[in-house]
Design an enzyme around this catalytic site. Structure first.
Site, PDB file in Angstrom:
ATOM      1  N   CYS A 134       0.996  -1.055  -0.241  1.00 56.91           N
ATOM      2  CA  CYS A 134      -0.298  -0.046  -0.049  1.00 56.91           C
ATOM      3  C   CYS A 134       0.986   1.088   0.151  1.00 56.91           C
ATOM      4  CB  CYS A 134      -0.807  -0.012   1.809  1.00 56.91           C
ATOM      5  SG  CYS A 134      -2.551   1.116   1.748  1.00 56.91           S
TER       6      CYS A 134
ATOM      7  N   CYS B 291       0.017   4.126   2.446  1.00 59.87           N
ATOM      8  CA  CYS B 291      -0.071   4.119   3.262  1.00 59.87           C
ATOM      9  C   CYS B 291       1.228   4.474   4.067  1.00 59.87           C
ATOM     10  CB  CYS B 291      -0.750   2.301   3.505  1.00 59.87           C
ATOM     11  SG  CYS B 291      -1.447   1.779   3.493  1.00 59.87           S
ATOM     12  N   ASP B 292       2.180   3.252   3.482  1.00 62.85           N
ATOM     13  CA  ASP B 292       3.677   3.785   3.365  1.00 62.85           C
ATOM     14  C   ASP B 292       4.075   4.695   2.498  1.00 62.85           C
ATOM     15  OD1 ASP B 292       2.940   1.690   5.993  1.00 62.85           O
ATOM     16  OD2 ASP B 292       2.964   0.468   3.594  1.00 62.85           O
TER      17      ASP B 292
END
Ligand code: NDP
Length: 311
Positions: free
Chosen positions: A136, A139-140
């Site tokens: 992701c 997200c990261d």
């Protein structure tokens, strides 16, 4: 018989539970033990969550899920630690059977079983998850600012992730197993035109290094045409080869799209069966965020409550 049964215990399921319980619907949740026996969904395999509003210093994924669960329980949600093995949605009340062979009946159902990212299946890929290997970018990606990362895949997700990462990272290398992209023309062209993105064609990742260092330092890439292997030094590896919605038990009963996601009516969580609602990643292949899953969980509980009131 329950008024509302919720299947799944990620952000969508627990938010639905909080809303349903506070509306006095005494929901039951079958929390699901997929992913090696752990309930709580994809956040259970995420370390730092920095984009869930309300946590300015970030929070660990499992800690966040523990808070979600405590909030559901505080308002009286009954939680059953089991998987749902089978459902019968052909007539009401709906019937569910758990892996402990318990039979539940419910007037309405909220499905929040999520989706699982597909992984390459390499041993070191798993060992380095959350240490440079991610599925992701939203997200990261932030953890890899001004670094060189690789993205695996040639579909829309891979192009979207590559474009997103190019806004943060110094360089993005897309590794694709063929010499043509599967992504839509517009998404593909955007990535091809981005000067920060380069492509390694006809190639697969055969190893991720370096487990002994506890972080990603390189990926081993094999050219499928020549068989030649070489290391590409990167700090992060984003796997974008698709997701698998957890909808096997609903096949043939509910309308699913071509990729297996539950079809919901636009702007709602209503499915093809009255009284059955779907929230979170099981019906969303676009946003796939904890906060959007929570948002649709809230919608599902409100829609279930209104539907029950009108029965
Ligand atoms: P896709 O199935 O479309 O693409 C997966 C990609 O990963 C393909 O290029 C495939 O290669 C590659 N792949 C699959 N397995 C492996 C493997 N084991 N090793 C290496 N490569 C592999 O999945 P997406 O997640 O990209 O998209 C899913 C759906 O969501 C699509 O319908 C897509 O259009 C949609 N979507 C739309 C977006 C948008 O419009 N903004 C954004 C994201 C997704 P190959 O091509 O050789 O099969």
């Amino acid at each position: 018989m329950y008024k509302v049964a919720i299947v799944g215990s990620g952000p969508a399921g627990h938010t639905a539970a909080v809303y349903a319980a506070r509306a006095n619907l005494q929901p039951v949740m079958v929390e699901g033990l997929v992913r090696g026996g752990v309930a709580g969904g994809q956040l259970m395999i995420t370390t730092d969550v920095e984009n869930y509003p309300g946590f300015p210093d970030g929070i660990k994924g499992p800690e966040l899920m523990d808070l979600f669960k405590r909030q559901s329980q505080r308002f009286g949600t009954e939680i059953i630690s089991s998987d749902v093995e089978k459902v019968d949605l052909s007539s009401r009340p709906f019937k569910l059977w758990t892996s402990e062979e318990q039979e539940l009946t419910a007037e309405s159902l909220i499905i929040a079983t999520g989706a699982s990212a597909r992984w390459l299946g390499l041993p070191n890929e798993e060992a380095l998850q959350n240490r440079g290997v991610s599925a992701c970018a939203t997200c990261d990606g932030y953890f890899f600012r001004d670094q060189h990362v690789a993205v695996v895949g040639g579909g829309d997700t891979a192009m979207e992730e590559a474009n997103y990462l190019a806004g943060l990272c110094s360089r993005v290398t897309v590794i694709h197993r063929r010499d043509a992209l599967r992504a839509s023309k517009i998404m593909a062209q955007r990535a091809l035109d981005n000067p920060k993105i380069d492509f390694v064609w006809d190639s697969v990742v055969t190893d991720v290094k370096d487990v002994s260092a506890g972080k990603v330092t390189a990926v081993e890439v094999e050219n499928r045409k020549t068989g030649k292997r070489q290391d590409l030094a990167v700090e992060g590896l984003f796997i974008a080869i698709g997701h698998q919605p957890n909808t096997d038990i609903f096949k043939g009963q509910l309308e699913l799209d071509g990729n297996g996601y539950i079809v919901t009516q636009p702007g709602s969580t209503r499915t093809s069966i009255e009284g059955v609602f779907a929230a979170g990643d099981v019906q969303d292949h676009v946003y796939r965020q904890a906060v959007t899953a929570a948002g649709t969980g809230c919608m599902a509980a409100i829609e279930a409550e209104r539907w029950l009131a009108g029965m």
